[in-house]
Design a protein around this motif. Structure first.
Motif, PDB file in Angstrom:
ATOM      1  N   THR A  59      -3.458 -14.492 -15.179  1.00 41.42           N
ATOM      2  CA  THR A  59      -3.687 -13.469 -14.328  1.00 41.42           C
ATOM      3  C   THR A  59      -2.479 -12.937 -13.589  1.00 41.42           C
ATOM      4  OG1 THR A  59      -4.100 -15.107 -12.383  1.00 41.42           O
ATOM      5  CG2 THR A  59      -6.067 -14.116 -13.770  1.00 41.42           C
ATOM      6  N   CYS A  60      -1.065 -13.749 -13.523  1.00 44.68           N
ATOM      7  CA  CYS A  60      -0.044 -13.450 -12.818  1.00 44.68           C
ATOM      8  C   CYS A  60       0.652 -12.537 -14.072  1.00 44.68           C
ATOM      9  CB  CYS A  60       0.676 -14.418 -12.585  1.00 44.68           C
ATOM     10  SG  CYS A  60       2.573 -13.951 -12.228  1.00 44.68           S
ATOM     11  N   THR A  61       0.525 -12.949 -15.302  1.00 36.75           N
ATOM     12  CA  THR A  61       1.243 -12.180 -16.279  1.00 36.75           C
ATOM     13  C   THR A  61       0.742 -10.817 -16.407  1.00 36.75           C
ATOM     14  OG1 THR A  61       0.069 -13.245 -17.822  1.00 36.75           O
ATOM     15  CG2 THR A  61       2.227 -14.081 -17.396  1.00 36.75           C
ATOM     16  N   ARG A  62      -0.510 -10.658 -16.151  1.00 39.11           N
ATOM     17  CA  ARG A  62      -1.313  -9.356 -16.422  1.00 39.11           C
ATOM     18  C   ARG A  62      -0.617  -8.111 -15.382  1.00 39.11           C
ATOM     19  NH1 ARG A  62      -5.119  -9.652 -20.719  1.00 39.11           N
ATOM     20  NH2 ARG A  62      -5.614  -7.530 -20.377  1.00 39.11           N
ATOM     21  N   ILE A  63      -0.467  -8.851 -14.273  1.00 42.23           N
ATOM     22  CA  ILE A  63       0.438  -7.858 -13.322  1.00 42.23           C
ATOM     23  C   ILE A  63       1.892  -7.695 -13.544  1.00 42.23           C
ATOM     24  CG2 ILE A  63       1.171  -7.865 -10.733  1.00 42.23           C
ATOM     25  CD1 ILE A  63      -1.188  -9.609 -10.244  1.00 42.23           C
ATOM     26  N   ILE A  64       2.533  -8.863 -14.198  1.00 42.58           N
ATOM     27  CA  ILE A  64       4.130  -8.705 -14.259  1.00 42.58           C
ATOM     28  C   ILE A  64       4.360  -7.861 -15.459  1.00 42.58           C
ATOM     29  CG2 ILE A  64       6.206  -9.920 -14.781  1.00 42.58           C
ATOM     30  CD1 ILE A  64       4.765 -10.219 -12.200  1.00 42.58           C
ATOM     31  N   TYR A  69       1.022  -1.243  -0.084  1.00 37.95           N
ATOM     32  CA  TYR A  69      -0.177   0.037  -0.035  1.00 37.95           C
ATOM     33  C   TYR A  69       0.927   1.330  -0.101  1.00 37.95           C
ATOM     34  CZ  TYR A  69      -3.797  -2.994   1.360  1.00 37.95           C
ATOM     35  OH  TYR A  69      -4.611  -4.253   1.701  1.00 37.95           O
ATOM     36  N   SER A  70       2.159   1.118  -0.229  1.00 41.40           N
ATOM     37  CA  SER A  70       3.115   2.326  -0.101  1.00 41.40           C
ATOM     38  C   SER A  70       2.662   3.308  -1.440  1.00 41.40           C
ATOM     39  CB  SER A  70       4.484   2.011   0.078  1.00 41.40           C
ATOM     40  OG  SER A  70       4.860   1.272   1.157  1.00 41.40           O
ATOM     41  N   ASP A  71       2.800   4.567  -1.364  1.00 39.02           N
ATOM     42  CA  ASP A  71       2.987   5.281  -2.481  1.00 39.02           C
ATOM     43  C   ASP A  71       1.771   5.344  -3.453  1.00 39.02           C
ATOM     44  OD1 ASP A  71       5.342   6.446  -1.188  1.00 39.02           O
ATOM     45  OD2 ASP A  71       6.642   5.094  -2.119  1.00 39.02           O
ATOM     46  N   LEU A  72       0.629   4.831  -3.026  1.00 37.59           N
ATOM     47  CA  LEU A  72      -0.474   4.803  -3.893  1.00 37.59           C
ATOM     48  C   LEU A  72      -0.842   5.976  -4.503  1.00 37.59           C
ATOM     49  CD1 LEU A  72      -2.605   2.290  -2.130  1.00 37.59           C
ATOM     50  CD2 LEU A  72      -1.315   1.858  -3.814  1.00 37.59           C
ATOM     51  N   LEU A  73      -0.688   7.058  -3.868  1.00 39.43           N
ATOM     52  CA  LEU A  73      -1.001   8.562  -4.254  1.00 39.43           C
ATOM     53  C   LEU A  73      -0.028   9.262  -5.433  1.00 39.43           C
ATOM     54  CD1 LEU A  73      -2.445  10.105  -0.897  1.00 39.43           C
ATOM     55  CD2 LEU A  73      -3.643   9.119  -2.571  1.00 39.43           C
ATOM     56  N   GLY A  74       1.299   8.565  -5.448  1.00 36.78           N
ATOM     57  CA  GLY A  74       2.013   9.351  -6.363  1.00 36.78           C
ATOM     58  C   GLY A  74       2.318   8.432  -7.626  1.00 36.78           C
ATOM     59  N   ILE A  75       1.439   7.399  -7.731  1.00 40.62           N
ATOM     60  CA  ILE A  75       1.792   6.750  -9.070  1.00 40.62           C
ATOM     61  C   ILE A  75       1.181   7.370 -10.265  1.00 40.62           C
ATOM     62  CG2 ILE A  75       0.950   4.550 -10.286  1.00 40.62           C
ATOM     63  CD1 ILE A  75       0.757   2.929  -7.475  1.00 40.62           C
ATOM     64  N   ASP A  76       2.237   7.389 -11.161  1.00 41.55           N
ATOM     65  CA  ASP A  76       1.910   8.075 -12.697  1.00 41.55           C
ATOM     66  C   ASP A  76       2.439   7.219 -13.636  1.00 41.55           C
ATOM     67  OD1 ASP A  76       4.566   8.459 -12.167  1.00 41.55           O
ATOM     68  OD2 ASP A  76       4.431  10.635 -12.436  1.00 41.55           O
ATOM     69  N   ILE A  96      -3.729  -4.700  -9.974  1.00 39.18           N
ATOM     70  CA  ILE A  96      -3.505  -4.987  -8.313  1.00 39.18           C
ATOM     71  C   ILE A  96      -1.795  -4.920  -7.977  1.00 39.18           C
ATOM     72  CG2 ILE A  96      -5.507  -6.295  -7.825  1.00 39.18           C
ATOM     73  CD1 ILE A  96      -3.778  -8.762  -7.756  1.00 39.18           C
ATOM     74  N   GLY A  97      -1.181  -4.867  -9.225  1.00 40.37           N
ATOM     75  CA  GLY A  97       0.404  -4.756  -8.788  1.00 40.37           C
ATOM     76  C   GLY A  97       0.743  -3.349  -8.290  1.00 40.37           C
ATOM     77  N   VAL A  98      -0.295  -2.545  -8.304  1.00 41.13           N
ATOM     78  CA  VAL A  98      -0.110  -1.129  -7.553  1.00 41.13           C
ATOM     79  C   VAL A  98       0.556  -1.225  -6.350  1.00 41.13           C
ATOM     80  CG1 VAL A  98      -0.835   0.226  -9.606  1.00 41.13           C
ATOM     81  CG2 VAL A  98      -2.316  -0.536  -7.457  1.00 41.13           C
ATOM     82  N   MET A  99      -0.402  -2.305  -5.540  1.00 35.97           N
ATOM     83  CA  MET A  99      -0.318  -2.606  -4.196  1.00 35.97           C
ATOM     84  C   MET A  99       1.326  -2.827  -3.791  1.00 35.97           C
ATOM     85  SD  MET A  99      -3.142  -2.107  -3.429  1.00 35.97           S
ATOM     86  CE  MET A  99      -3.966  -3.197  -4.944  1.00 35.97           C
ATOM     87  N   ASP A 100       1.995  -3.592  -4.522  1.00 28.92           N
ATOM     88  CA  ASP A 100       3.302  -3.649  -4.284  1.00 28.92           C
ATOM     89  C   ASP A 100       4.340  -3.111  -5.040  1.00 28.92           C
ATOM     90  OD1 ASP A 100       3.311  -5.808  -1.960  1.00 28.92           O
ATOM     91  OD2 ASP A 100       2.060  -7.203  -3.822  1.00 28.92           O
ATOM     92  N   ARG A 101       3.865  -2.114  -5.946  1.00 27.88           N
ATOM     93  CA  ARG A 101       4.711  -1.436  -6.798  1.00 27.88           C
ATOM     94  C   ARG A 101       6.075  -1.051  -5.970  1.00 27.88           C
ATOM     95  NH1 ARG A 101       5.982   3.851  -7.660  1.00 27.88           N
ATOM     96  NH2 ARG A 101       6.356   4.414  -9.876  1.00 27.88           N
TER      97      ARG A 101
END
Length: 618
Positions: A471-476, A304-311, A319-324
Motif C-alpha cells: 500500500t505504501c508503494t502504490r503511493i510512492i 491538502y494544498s493545491d488539490l484543485l490544480g493537480i494534473d 491518497i498521495g495527492v494530499m501530500d503532493r
C-alpha cells in the motif's frame, strides 16, 4: 536491436512503456501507442517490442540468439551481464533467479523463442498491467497507457472500492479501468508467441524469518548500502532527505560515503514540540562534506494544498495527492542545485519495523515470551485487556475476515487499534457521505474477493507487513512519476526488493518489540551512523500540519465537492461533503477518513486536465 529516437530524451524516472509480442497483429496494435516523444525498441524481426518513453540512462538491453532482455529503472546490471544471461537461457523461468539476485528497482522484460515475459518488483513499486488490444495481449507499466489505447473508462464498481478506508488486499491490486487487468507484484506475465494467450508465473516469495537480529543486521546493512550505491555510483550531485529520523539519516550517511556530492534537506515541522530539526542538525555535524539545507518551516506546504490544480498523469486514485505539494516543493530547487536524483527515507517504517500481528502466532508457539511482550504493547498502545484477549482469540482465516468485513462497512470505527494490530488488518469502512450504491458495489466486490482471496502469507504478521509495503508503494510509484515531472527523479532505497527481503528474513520476535525502537535498523547502521544519532526512539508525526491544512484549505474542499464527479457517478452525497467542508474541525476527521474520497475525486478531475499518455498519432 534497433532503436528509433522520436523526440528529445525524457528525464530519468519518467519511464512508461508498452510491450508487444512479435506478430503481425501486434505490429498493427503498436499504432495505438505511437505519439510525439515515444521511443521504440524492436524485436529481431523489426516489429515493435517496447514502445513508450524512457531515458537512455535507465534502460539496458542485450540480445543473444533467440533471447532479448531489457531492464528499465535502477538496475546495476550492464549489457555484458545481460548478454551472458541471454546466451545461456533455455527457458523464461530462468529469469526468476536473475530477478531475485539483482539490487535496485526496475522492470525486467524478456523475449525468448517468441514468448514474452514482463515483471515489475515484488515491492509493488513497479507494476505490470495487460489488456487485449487489436486482437493481441499487450503489457504495460501503467494502466492508463492501455486504457487510453482501448478507449476504456474507469469502472464505477472499482471506484467504489477505492472509496473504502482502507482498501484491503487484494482489491487495491486491481486496475480501475474497464478491460485492463493487473499482475500481482510476485508474478511475471507471460504472453504466448502469437499474442493470444497470457499466463502468470510466480517468481517471488518472502523469505522465511529465521535470522536472529545479530545475523540479519549485517545483511540489512549490505542490502541498504547497495540500494543507495545503485543511485550514487554514477557520481555527480545527489540530494537526500535528512528529516532527523533514523530512516532518512541512515540513507544520508550511506550516500555520504559515495563519490557523489550530497545535498541534505530538512523541512522542520511547525509543531513547537517537533524535535526533528535538532536531530537533523546533530547528524549534519557528523557530515562535514554534506551541504545541509534547512527550509523555512512556515514556508512548507500543508497537507491538502493545491488539490484543485493537480494534473499529473496518474493511472489510479492515490491518497498521495494530499501530500503532493509537500513532497515536490523543494525538488526544483535541488534540481537547480545540480541534483540528479533525490533519495528519501520512505519505506524505513515499513521494512525496519513490523506488525504486532506476529504475536498472534507467537502466543501459540512461545506463550510465555509472547505474553510478556504483549503486556508491553498494551502499555505502549493503550490496548484494553478485553479487546486484546478477543483479538488474540480470533482465529478466522483471511477470506472469512474479509467476508465479515463486507457486512460491517457502516459500523463505527473501532475505539482501539488492537483489533487491527493483532488481526489481519484494519477492517474497511464507508462513511456517511458515501451512497447506498457505493456501499452495494463495494460490498459485492469484497464478497467476490473473499470467495477466492488468499492472504499474502499464512502468518498474519507477515501478511500485514507485506500489505503495508504494497500500500505504501502504490503511493510512492505515483509520487515518483510526479517528481520526475517536477524535474528531479525521486528514489526510496528501503523499497528495493533486496532490502525488503533482508529485513523480512529477521525473526519478528527480535524485529518488533515494545522495548526498543527499530532495533534492526539501529543494529544495521551501527558503525555507519554515529551512536548519538542512533539513540533516537521516536519521530514527529506532523499531525499539526494536517489539521492546519484541513482548516486552511476548506475552501478548496468546498470547490472540490461542487460539481463533484463522484456525485455524478452516484457514489457520494455532494451536499453532505460540502457541509463537512464547512466544519473541518469535526472530531471524526482526525483519522484522515476523507483521504480516499478526496483521492478519487481529484483523480477523476485530473484526468480532464492531464495529457493522456497513449494518444495515438499517425
Amino acid at each position: 536491436m534497433s532503436e528509433v529516437h522520436e523526440s528529445a530524451e525524457p528525464g530519468r524516472g519518467d519511464a512508461h512503456f508498452a510491450v508487444l509480442p512479435d506478430c503481425e497483429e501486434a505490429a498493427a496494435a503498436a499504432r495505438f501507442f505511437r505519439r510525439p516523444g515515444t521511443r521504440v525498441l524492436a524485436h529481431a524481426s523489426g516489429r515493435p517490442w517496447l514502445i513508450g518513453r524512457w531515458s537512455g540512462t535507465e534502460i539496458t538491453t542485450a540480445r543473444a540468439g533467440r533471447t532479448a532482455l531489457a531492464t528499465v529503472g535502477w538496475c546495476p546490471a550492464d549489457r555484458q551481464r545481460l548478454e551472458r544471461q541471454a546466451a545461456r537461457m533455455r527457458d523464461l523461468t530462468e529469469l526468476d533467479a536473475l530477478a531475485r539476485s539483482l539490487p535496485g528497482s526496475f522492470h525486467l522484460v524478456a523475449t525468448h523463442d517468441g514468448q514474452l515475459r514482463m515483471q515489475g518488483t515484488a515491492s509493488g513499486l513497479r507494476l505490470v498491467f495487460h489488456a487485449r488490444i487489436g486482437g493481441v495481449h499487450v503489457a504495460a507499466t501503467s494502466a492508463d497507457l492501455l486504457a487510453t489505447a482501448l478507449g476504456s473508462r474507469p469502472d464505477t464498481g472499482r471506484l467504489a472500492v477505492r472509496l473504502l478506508w482502507p482498501v484491503p488486499h487484494p482489491l487495491y491490486e486491481t486496475s480501475v479501468w474497464e478491460g485492463v487487468d493487473a499482475v500481482s507484484p510476485e508474478e511475471a506475465l507471460i504472453v504466448s508467441a502469437d499474442g493470444h494467450r497470457v499466463r502468470r508465473s510466480r517468481w517471488w516469495r518472502p523469505p522465511e524469518p529465521t535470522r536472529t537480529l545479530a545475523q540479519g543486521a549485517p545483511a540489512v546493512r549490505e542490502a541498504l548500502a547497495e540500494a543507495v550505491d545503485v543511485r550514487t555510483r554514477p557520481g555527480g550531485v545527489v540530494s537526500c532527505d535528512l528529516s532527523g529520523g533514523l530512516d532518512s539519516t541512515s540513507v544520508c550517511f550511506l550516500a555520504a560515503r559515495s563519490d557523489a556530492s550530497v545535498v541534505a534537506a530538512t523541512w522542520p515541522g511547525r509543531d513547537p514540540a517537533d524535535t526533528d530539526l535538532a536531530w537533523a542538525r546533530q547528524a549534519a555535524e557528523h557530515l562535514p562534506k554534506v551541504d545541509h539545507v534547512v527550509w523555512d518551516a512556515e514556508g512548507s506546504a500543508l497537507v491538502y494544498s493545491d488539490l484543485l490544480g493537480i494534473d499529473d498523469l496518474l493511472d489510479e486514485p492515490t491518497i498521495g495527492v494530499m501530500d503532493r505539494s509537500r513532497v515536490l516543493q523543494h525538488l526544483p530547487w535541488l534540481a537547480a542545485r545540480g541534483s540528479r536524483v533525490h533519495l528519501t527515507g520512505i519505506g524505513g517504517d515499513h521494512v525496519a519495523w513490523c506488525s504486532e500481528a506476529y504475536y498472534h502466532g507467537l502466543l501459540r508457539t512461545r506463550p510465555l515470551f509472547a505474553m510478556r511482550q504483549l503486556r508491553g504493547f498494551r502499555a505502549l498502545w493503550n490496548w484494553p485487556l478485553g479487546a486484546t484477549a478477543r483479538a488474540l482469540a480470533d482465529s478466522r482465516a483471511y477470506p472469512d475476515w474479509l467476508a465479515h468485513s463486507a457486512g460491517r462497512l457502516r459500523a463505527p470505527m473501532p475505539e482501539t487499534s488492537v483489533t487491527a494490530g493483532l488481526g489481519w488488518g484494519m477492517s474497511p469502512r464507508l462513511f456517511p457521505w458515501m451512497t447506498s450504491e457505493a456501499e452495494r458495489l463495494a460490498r459485492r466486490a469484497l464478497l467476490d474477493a473473499a470467495a477466492r482471496a488468499e492472504p499474502l502469507h499464512a502468518d498474519r504478521g507477515l501478511h500485514t507487513d507485506l500489505e503495508l509495503i504494497r500500500t505504501c508503494t502504490r503511493i510512492i510509484r505515483q509520487w515518483e512519476r510526479m517528481a520526475a515531472r517536477a524535474g528531479l527523479p525521486m528514489a526510496s532505497p528501503y523499497l528495493d526488493d533486496r532490502v525488503i527481503e533482508a529485513c523480512l528474513a529477521v525473526r519478528p520476535d527480535e524485529r518488533v518489540t515494545p522495548w526498543r525502537y527499530k532495533p534492526l535498523l539501529t543494529e544495521a547502521m551501527r558503525g555507519v551512523v554515529p551512536e548519538e544519532c542512533l539513540r533516537r526512539a521516536n519521530k514527529a508525526e506532523a499531525s499539526m500540519d494536517a489539521s492546519d491544512g484541513l482548516r486552511r484549505h476548506r475552501g478548496d474542499l468546498m470547490t472540490l465537492w461542487t460539481g463533484s464527479h463522484l456525485e455524478g457517478l452516484g457514489l457520494v452525497d455532494g451536499g453532505e461533503l460540502r457541509r463537512l467542508a464547512q466544519r473541518p474541525s469535526a472530531p471524526g476527521l482526525r483519522d484522515a477518513i476523507l483521504y480516499s474520497t478526496i483521492a478519487c475525486e481529484v483523480w477523476l478531475r485530473s484526468r480532464d486536465r492531464a495529457a493522456h499518455p497513449g494518444a495515438a498519432v499517425g
